[in-house]
Design an enzyme around this catalytic site. Sequence first.
Site, mmCIF file in Angstrom:
data_model
loop_
_atom_site.group_PDB
_atom_site.id
_atom_site.type_symbol
_atom_site.label_atom_id
_atom_site.label_comp_id
_atom_site.label_asym_id
_atom_site.label_seq_id
_atom_site.Cartn_x
_atom_site.Cartn_y
_atom_site.Cartn_z
ATOM 1 N N CYS A 43 0.838 -1.206 0.000
ATOM 2 C CA CYS A 43 0.000 0.000 0.000
ATOM 3 C C CYS A 43 0.868 1.249 0.000
ATOM 4 O O CYS A 43 0.349 2.350 -0.038
ATOM 5 C CB CYS A 43 -0.918 0.092 1.200
ATOM 6 S SG CYS A 43 -1.335 -1.398 2.016
ATOM 7 N N CYS A 115 -2.343 9.258 4.722
ATOM 8 C CA CYS A 115 -0.981 8.825 5.072
ATOM 9 C C CYS A 115 -0.691 9.039 6.553
ATOM 10 O O CYS A 115 0.321 8.567 7.065
ATOM 11 C CB CYS A 115 0.068 9.597 4.281
ATOM 12 S SG CYS A 115 -0.213 9.650 2.527
#
Lengths: 215, 385
Positions: A43, A115
């Site tokens: 990812c 993030c």
Amino acid sequence: MDGTNWNYSDKVKEHFFHPKNILDIDEKEYQADGVGYVGSPACGDMMKIFIKVRDDRIADMKWQTFGCASAIGSTSMLSVMVTRNGGMKLDDAWKITPEMIINELGGLPANKIHCSVLGDKALRQAIRDYLTKSGQEARIPKDDKSRVICNCLNITEDDIRMEVLEGVKDFNTLQERTKIGTVCGSCIDTAKTLVNFYVGKYYADEVYGGKEKKG
Amino acid sequence: MIYLDNSATTPLHPAVREKIIETLDLFGNPSSMHAPGRQVRALIEKSRREVADFFNCSPEEIIFTAGASEANNTILKSAISCCAFCNESRGHIITSNIEHPSVLNTLKCLEQQNVEVTRVKVNKGGIVDPAEVEAAIRPDTVLISVMYVNNEIGTIQPVEAIAALARKHGIPFHSDAVQAVGKIPIDLQKLPVDFLSMSGHKIYAPKGVGILFKRKGSKNICPLITGGHQERSLRAGTENTIGIIALGEAVRQAGLEMEENKKYIGALRDKLEKGIRKKLDHVVINGDPGKRIYNISNISFMNVEGESILLRLDMHGIAVSTGSACSTGSLEPSYVITALDVDPEIAHSSIRFSLGRETTEADIDATINAVYETVSFLRKMSPIR
């Protein structure tokens, strides 16, 4: 190029360029009381957090990441937040949210927020690990459905439960609606098990599911 | 500043810059009959001849556009427009899976309008196999479009072979040659393409100007912008006069410098790769090493994330680009590197260095050191070993 046109705040840049509390010795040597691990390189984001606990407070936190600038900046910030003033109480550290970290950082660009959500999750994993190892499992919140199933897309067990309540009856439909497991795919088996579990829980019973049977 | 992002855009060539300054006050409309208009018209036609000479084609085959994206759109959309290909009511286009977004996203849009698209997959080296293109041909195929050089990994596609087989089957062939022009000699008398796109700002001309080559006798195209009679009614709108004049000069300079640039820049690119490999383990060079354009090096630094590398290099004053998802604001890393059938990590860890005519040996030395420092620092904090 001094970076003045980045969308990152000065605080993010400071923590990105000079990250605090990185684990730079061998993991074994550090002798953490609890370790938490979320994400996957597939990812593009992976976070590992190590904590030491004294008097029910986080005495020290170290971390490692495979991540971008905002992942690095936000986890560095998190490490400062939980260790300052003699260390944060475990109960308070458990409740840290990405929003709290982002506020301390003075904001993040909207498309970078995903993030920044790994740090607090990895920290909860580390606390969970510590509580389990120290025989305090009873303190892990019983209704803890905030466990993240799909790290890539930040989908929790509770999100899956809600989808089932809204009518999802199988994994394929869940994936269509949430895109779960479409990035690295490592959560697919767990997600399937959970869908079946909640479908069984809510729809096996006529009261919940009416005439429709699970399938 | 060390600028290693020449595949994104280039600085002006000094000669082009001179030309622009000379031209700034020539405001006449080239369509006007009077002297100021005629003066600019003459310069535009001179520019067109420069371009035609460079490609060994005829000036009437050159259409000035606002860039390669417009040229690509024009050709792809012509495939289903009112006047051209649709007379035969065929609706299938063949392309590759590593084209520029101006091709891929335009085709996605066309798919909404019942055009069918086959995206031929590249091999692990990032090269399209002409045999697979040929195998994808159907009776209703109206266009084949394959890029000349990939913009992310620099792989050179077998465009001559694909063009030849397209001609054999009587299917129009288009190539987006943005990253090839000025680097690979293109002789349009020999290369049997029907359409070719290029952009000014990748060859040291300013942004906002490009070229669509349309071979004489090829199928008609439907203008994307209709209006006046400019560019033989194939691209309406008053010409970007300064941009076109600048582009003519840029192309002329490219012709003069092409051989030298290839040698000079190619040696620097090889030095960069050698230097990085010498200092760092676990680096992967993306794209078939034997079939790459000489100025691009796309490298994955295992166990570290691309955006972090990019920003730390930026701090060192070095400008590069990355295929990591974080740079795109999505969760998906580069589709080009993903198309190489590698682990997603490779794409998340990739950095593109693209050199140009202004790159120096000192730039490369400094970059090797900065890359070493940056990647070592980030690897120390990586949970992956």
